[in-house]
Design a protein around this motif. Sequence first.
Motif, mmCIF file in Angstrom:
data_model
loop_
_atom_site.group_PDB
_atom_site.id
_atom_site.type_symbol
_atom_site.label_atom_id
_atom_site.label_comp_id
_atom_site.label_asym_id
_atom_site.label_seq_id
_atom_site.Cartn_x
_atom_site.Cartn_y
_atom_site.Cartn_z
ATOM 1 N N LYS A 161 0.743 -1.267 -0.035
ATOM 2 C CA LYS A 161 0.029 0.123 -0.238
ATOM 3 C C LYS A 161 0.964 1.317 -0.017
ATOM 4 O O LYS A 161 2.008 1.218 0.387
ATOM 5 C CB LYS A 161 -0.960 -0.079 1.193
ATOM 6 C CG LYS A 161 -0.419 -0.217 2.458
ATOM 7 C CD LYS A 161 -1.126 -0.292 3.644
ATOM 8 C CE LYS A 161 -0.440 -0.586 4.955
ATOM 9 N NZ LYS A 161 0.058 -2.048 5.073
ATOM 10 N N ASP B 292 -9.571 -1.504 -9.141
ATOM 11 C CA ASP B 292 -8.652 -1.416 -7.916
ATOM 12 C C ASP B 292 -8.923 -2.601 -6.886
ATOM 13 O O ASP B 292 -9.892 -2.868 -6.663
ATOM 14 C CB ASP B 292 -8.851 0.053 -7.320
ATOM 15 C CG ASP B 292 -7.673 0.385 -6.292
ATOM 16 O OD1 ASP B 292 -6.721 -0.480 -6.034
ATOM 17 O OD2 ASP B 292 -8.115 1.347 -5.403
ATOM 18 N N GLU B 293 -7.942 -3.134 -6.084
ATOM 19 C CA GLU B 293 -8.164 -4.178 -5.380
ATOM 20 C C GLU B 293 -8.658 -5.447 -6.125
ATOM 21 O O GLU B 293 -9.564 -6.101 -5.603
ATOM 22 C CB GLU B 293 -8.907 -3.827 -3.921
ATOM 23 C CG GLU B 293 -8.263 -2.706 -3.466
ATOM 24 C CD GLU B 293 -6.692 -3.080 -2.459
ATOM 25 O OE1 GLU B 293 -6.759 -4.279 -2.541
ATOM 26 O OE2 GLU B 293 -6.224 -2.143 -2.276
ATOM 27 N N MET C 180 -3.469 -4.490 -6.699
ATOM 28 C CA MET C 180 -3.917 -5.208 -5.682
ATOM 29 C C MET C 180 -2.643 -5.187 -4.598
ATOM 30 O O MET C 180 -1.245 -4.951 -4.883
ATOM 31 C CB MET C 180 -3.965 -6.827 -5.933
ATOM 32 C CG MET C 180 -2.667 -7.323 -6.608
ATOM 33 S SD MET C 180 -3.157 -9.325 -7.210
ATOM 34 C CE MET C 180 -2.758 -9.738 -5.486
ATOM 35 N N ASN C 181 -3.053 -5.280 -3.266
ATOM 36 C CA ASN C 181 -1.853 -5.585 -2.382
ATOM 37 C C ASN C 181 -1.971 -7.028 -1.977
ATOM 38 O O ASN C 181 -2.945 -7.715 -1.542
ATOM 39 C CB ASN C 181 -2.479 -4.841 -1.253
ATOM 40 C CG ASN C 181 -1.585 -4.917 -0.053
ATOM 41 O OD1 ASN C 181 -0.501 -5.683 -0.007
ATOM 42 N ND2 ASN C 181 -1.616 -4.182 1.067
ATOM 43 N N GLU D 152 -3.588 -8.719 0.977
ATOM 44 C CA GLU D 152 -5.295 -9.029 1.087
ATOM 45 C C GLU D 152 -5.679 -10.256 0.524
ATOM 46 O O GLU D 152 -6.917 -10.625 0.340
ATOM 47 C CB GLU D 152 -5.890 -7.819 0.480
ATOM 48 C CG GLU D 152 -5.642 -6.399 1.174
ATOM 49 C CD GLU D 152 -6.225 -6.587 2.628
ATOM 50 O OE1 GLU D 152 -7.205 -7.513 2.853
ATOM 51 O OE2 GLU D 152 -5.608 -6.093 3.578
#
Length: 678
Positions: free
Chosen positions: A38, A135-136, A178-179, A182
């Motif tokens: 992030k 996003d994500e 993406m992170n 997660e």
Amino acid sequence: MPQQYPLCAVVGSDDMTLALLLTTISPEVGGVLVRGEKGTAKSTTVRALATVLPPIEVVAGDRFASAPGDTSPDGTWGSDAETETRPVRLVELPVGATEDRVLGSLHLSKVLADGVAEYEPGLLARAHRGILYVDEVNLLHDHLVDLLLDAAAMGRSTVERDGVSVAHAARFVLVGTMNPEEGELRPQLLDRFGLTVEIAAPRDPQLRAEVVRRRLAFDADPAAFVESYADAERALTDRIAAARKLLPEVELTDAVLTKVAEVCAAFEVDGMRADIVTTRTAIAHAAWHGRTHVTRADIRQAALLALPHRRRRNPFDAPGLDEDLLDQVLGDEEPDPEPPMPPEPQGDGDGDAEDPGFDTGPEDSAQPTDQSEDGGRHENPRSEPSDSMTSDEPTDVESPGDSRPSGAGQTSVIGAADPYKVKRLEVHGTGAGESGKRSRALTSNGRRIGADPTGNGGLHLIETIRAAAPHQIARGRTDGRIRFENADLRTARREGREANLVLFCVDASGSMAAKKRMEQVKTAILSLLLDAYQRRDKVGLVTFRADSAEVALPPTHSVDIAAKRLADLPAGGRTPLAEGLLTAAEVLRVERVRDPRRRPLLIVITDGRATHGPDAVNRSRQAASWVAEQGTSAVVVDCEQGPMRMGLAGTLAIAMQASHLPLAEVNAQALTGLARAA
């Protein structure tokens, strides 16, 4: 409209910027997946990309962004329709979007006002010939992932619903960020991304200071900051346009195809998509540098972007490519003798021109380093321990009443062996959490075990008829038809499997620091992590040693991160067992508030000894009783070894009302072998 941060002002994202530019030069590459921690400007860079792309020509007023000469999907315009030029759209797909919003649905105002069933295009239609940004993306719901897979594979979106039948083109550049902490991406969607990039915040203090300096300048006066990069942005736009124009002229020889095939074969990639994407990326990279022939550097850069997520690897293997192997396969010679230089392309597409604001060429950029998420290099989790820890047992053996600092001041990091298949551990009872593969739960799918008067399951026809049958006379049934009322409705109750939170509480004290013992413990944890990965669990890691306990990894969907933290887990010092149990209980309490549907499974890995602080044994028993009072399903993995055993882990399991599992019995394959031998 708020100002957008300039792409040329982004610092430290050269690989990401290059991947985005290549996939916009040649959309057939298939999009970009950006993985990173992030706060690394992933979203900022993607949103800035749309501002530098050359404008496109579309049919005036068309809702589908159709190109001149295309056929109208809904027959609202002909082949001689007027055209207009507009910027490329960046369409963002929210993680919580509904299927109707993505595909499109009935135009409600038209239906209500005019009684006309007219189709209202969704996000896929709006993103045609543009960029679809998620996003994500790893948190995207499965039903939306299926829609993206269909559109990416076919290049079209077909809608058959609500009395509407429409098919329209949906060719877009798919960009996802993406992170990894997660959770990971579904393999089917991961393979659809042409390129992938790992990004991390710069560790150089000078670069970090420059990032802050530019951001503060942008926030203070966005217009002036954007204007200061206007020339660089225009030069970048011209270079993209020149590269697109040059792309069809890039020569693809048999030698280049053979070299790409050799690289893909060397890394044992699955399928043929890797070869196709690598070839297209190499061609786009050559055009980006103003060349009409593909060089060794083009193939190398294409492989670094297209192959990391396609090579065959185990779940806990680090992403990326072995660059030494890549250079060995490529060799020192160019795939083809260099042909005569072509005429200079128009605009700023010259390969020798200075890049506007950032470095994107492999010839000028430093080779990427294999760094961990915290900027340092991780040691090989299977490496041998230091010479100071070569015996099979610790030099100082702890006992419950021993006041000596057993193992104090001595720490070591010991690797794990290859993981194995483990015995399945479950949470007691029946839950109602997210679909998974571990514990029993009432789910929307699975085997039917009964019926409920109310519920979210599908209609249970037989039970509904059975509920209505006794009341037919009272309801005046005379025509042979069964008369139903709302009270008769029964829904199916189905039982399947759910995903859980698996929290590891690991004893890393001196009594566990012996080489063989810690290697076995880490191997067992690594095997349990692999099992959690396969069962879609959320995992967390609490360790205790010396005089305290710490949350080494807060609960996360990424078992890869847990494996990395496990690899660096030191051992040595006293055993603060009570602190470890209380810390684990607090983590579970917080997670229970955050996600009450996800049931936890606490796995305590220890030999049961408690040696830190006054009255350590009683305090550990009190902590164990406190965990039992919370009703948490727990398993105590007993790591005690040797002919003389004190059975402290078994006593701890009784106090916690937990299952007791000797370390040797974690391995399901070993148990199967013993059973067969017997």
